[in-house]
Design an enzyme around this catalytic site. Sequence first.
Site, PDB file in Angstrom:
ATOM      1  N   THR A 284      35.037  42.058  48.550  1.00  0.00           N
ATOM      2  CA  THR A 284      35.235  40.591  49.433  1.00  0.00           C
ATOM      3  C   THR A 284      34.761  40.456  50.624  1.00  0.00           C
ATOM      4  OG1 THR A 284      37.511  41.442  49.967  1.00  0.00           O
ATOM      5  CG2 THR A 284      37.256  40.359  47.677  1.00  0.00           C
TER       6      THR A 284
ATOM      7  N   GLU B 205      31.538  42.421  44.427  1.00  0.00           N
ATOM      8  CA  GLU B 205      30.870  43.455  45.079  1.00  0.00           C
ATOM      9  C   GLU B 205      31.552  43.707  46.399  1.00  0.00           C
ATOM     10  OE1 GLU B 205      28.676  45.000  43.206  1.00  0.00           O
ATOM     11  OE2 GLU B 205      27.988  43.405  41.774  1.00  0.00           O
TER      12      GLU B 205
ATOM     13  N   GLN C  33      19.003  12.812  65.604  1.00  0.00           N
ATOM     14  CA  GLN C  33      19.135  14.133  66.248  1.00  0.00           C
ATOM     15  C   GLN C  33      20.441  14.973  65.341  1.00  0.00           C
ATOM     16  OE1 GLN C  33      20.149  13.230  70.239  1.00  0.00           O
ATOM     17  NE2 GLN C  33      17.722  12.984  70.800  1.00  0.00           N
TER      18      GLN C  33
ATOM     19  N   LEU D  82      34.627  47.895  35.987  1.00  0.00           N
ATOM     20  CA  LEU D  82      35.498  48.605  37.246  1.00  0.00           C
ATOM     21  C   LEU D  82      36.761  47.822  37.359  1.00  0.00           C
ATOM     22  CD1 LEU D  82      35.501  50.829  39.271  1.00  0.00           C
ATOM     23  CD2 LEU D  82      34.530  49.471  40.854  1.00  0.00           C
ATOM     24  N   THR D  83      36.554  46.424  37.737  1.00  0.00           N
ATOM     25  CA  THR D  83      37.700  45.722  38.228  1.00  0.00           C
ATOM     26  C   THR D  83      38.650  45.760  36.692  1.00  0.00           C
ATOM     27  OG1 THR D  83      36.226  44.539  39.496  1.00  0.00           O
ATOM     28  CG2 THR D  83      38.309  43.398  38.870  1.00  0.00           C
TER      29      THR D  83
ATOM     30  N   ILE E 189      34.265  40.918  34.123  1.00  0.00           N
ATOM     31  CA  ILE E 189      32.935  41.690  33.809  1.00  0.00           C
ATOM     32  C   ILE E 189      31.725  41.083  33.279  1.00  0.00           C
ATOM     33  CG2 ILE E 189      32.024  43.712  32.624  1.00  0.00           C
ATOM     34  CD1 ILE E 189      34.657  44.229  34.361  1.00  0.00           C
ATOM     35  N   THR E 190      31.040  40.849  34.317  1.00  0.00           N
ATOM     36  CA  THR E 190      29.603  40.147  34.061  1.00  0.00           C
ATOM     37  C   THR E 190      28.842  40.839  32.832  1.00  0.00           C
ATOM     38  OG1 THR E 190      29.615  39.908  36.402  1.00  0.00           O
ATOM     39  CG2 THR E 190      27.167  39.399  35.090  1.00  0.00           C
TER      40      THR E 190
ATOM     41  N   PHE F 271      42.493  49.852  55.451  1.00  0.00           N
ATOM     42  CA  PHE F 271      42.774  49.203  54.150  1.00  0.00           C
ATOM     43  C   PHE F 271      44.287  49.163  53.632  1.00  0.00           C
ATOM     44  CE2 PHE F 271      38.426  50.514  54.508  1.00  0.00           C
ATOM     45  CZ  PHE F 271      37.578  49.904  54.061  1.00  0.00           C
TER      46      PHE F 271
END
Length: 390
Positions: free
Chosen positions: A371, A369, A285, A137-138, A169-170, A389
């Site tokens: 920001t 996914e 502590q 997509l990106t 892209i992963t 946006f």
Amino acid sequence: MSRPSTLAQLFALDSLLDADEIAIRDTVRDFANARLRPHIGDWFENAELPAREIARELGQIGALGMHLEGYGCPGMSATAYGLACLELEAVDSGIRSLVSVQGSLAMFSIHHWGSEEQKNEWLPRMAAGEAIGCFGLTEPDFGSNPSGMRTNAKRDGDDWLLNGTKMWITNGSIADVAVVWAQTDEGIRGFVVPTDTPGFSAPEIHKKMSLRASVTSELVFDNVRLPGSAMLPKAQGLSGPLTSLGEARFGIIFGAIGAARDCLETAIDYSQSREVFDKPLAGYQITQTKIADMALEVGKGHLLAYHLGRLKDRGEIRPEQISTGKLNNTREAIKIARECRTILGANGITLEYPVIRHANNLESVLTYEGTSEVHQLTIGRALTGEAAFR
Ligand SMILES: Cc1cc2nc3c(=O)[nH]c(=O)nc-3n(C[C@H](O)[C@H](O)[C@H](O)COP(=O)(O)OP(=O)(O)OC[C@H]3O[C@@H](n4cnc5c(N)ncnc54)[C@H](O)[C@@H]3O)c2cc1C
């Protein structure tokens, strides 16, 4: 001294799960700890993930396309899928990314938007981990605002000609199939692209300081000729990829809190054995204040994830609720990773411990996914009725 509680006991987390969910969670946890955890530091350091091998093993335990029905998919609940994401990301965000992109982005898109032919061709092999998928997509100039994408598909007789570039892209360069979103005369449409199609290439992106145990690539389409049947028939416009992204974001709500849990467990353990000024660090502590505050966020993050899981299983979850979970749990996880790093002192910067690796990985998780800012805008729009946006 009384016997210390675990984080799960502090929040009685298992009381919120049924026996099947606990069994699935434990199967994935055992697999992750036995098969992945011993190697993850090296995979991260060398930026080498044996992704194909791992994908097949993840397929065998039913972790791919876990919440999808039919076509060889396990058909489990959304909550069970979330729990698997949590356990995998407790080892590394890169492993969870492999599973998210495979199951929630590539497989979900084909399952939800695809033709019978596309589903039968790809889903059984993808569920088994024999075929790997990616989701494009990106683009280099369009991340948060994918509507501006320049990748385009034009009709050429009965075929499509695909041109353009996708970025970040992963699984890109190891994928057998890419789900690619492109501008057409009918608006944005999705395409199922076998990666051996002439004109397709996927150069890997190097020099990453985050998600090193994950393959990230560019996708280049140079007159990629696809048959008319390559288009996903049921996705029209940006709602297609955004619906798929909602699925992957849901997994991150659970996953990020897994990374946070792993950091906190590591820091508690370390503080009990590390002596400073003649006594264990855990006995100060300041350390306990840090641990208690982090435990609250890890516990609340679990509760939020479980609640959203139940909403999703009832088919009631809304996009702004997914944004709420993704924003909160990722943002808290990265804060926790950094705070835990302080407890480990200098040891905190090495790959001998998982903490700096999680902290670095969570930088990507904060960005992909959607920001944090995009999720703030989504929540802001839901609460005010004003879209900010632009
Ligand atoms: C490791 C990794 C893996 C990834 N895997 C995939 C994948 O598999 N598939 C895929 O398609 N993409 C993938 N991505 C891309 C990811 O989804 C994008 O990086 C993300 O959407 C942000 O886009 P960008 O990087 O272009 O940032 P930009 O959109 O340029 O944003 C830059 C900054 O501007 C802010 N911003 C943007 N819009 C607004 C606004 N309206 N108001 C205020 N601030 C704003 C952002 O929040 C951010 O802080 C991956 C990214 C990474 C890092």
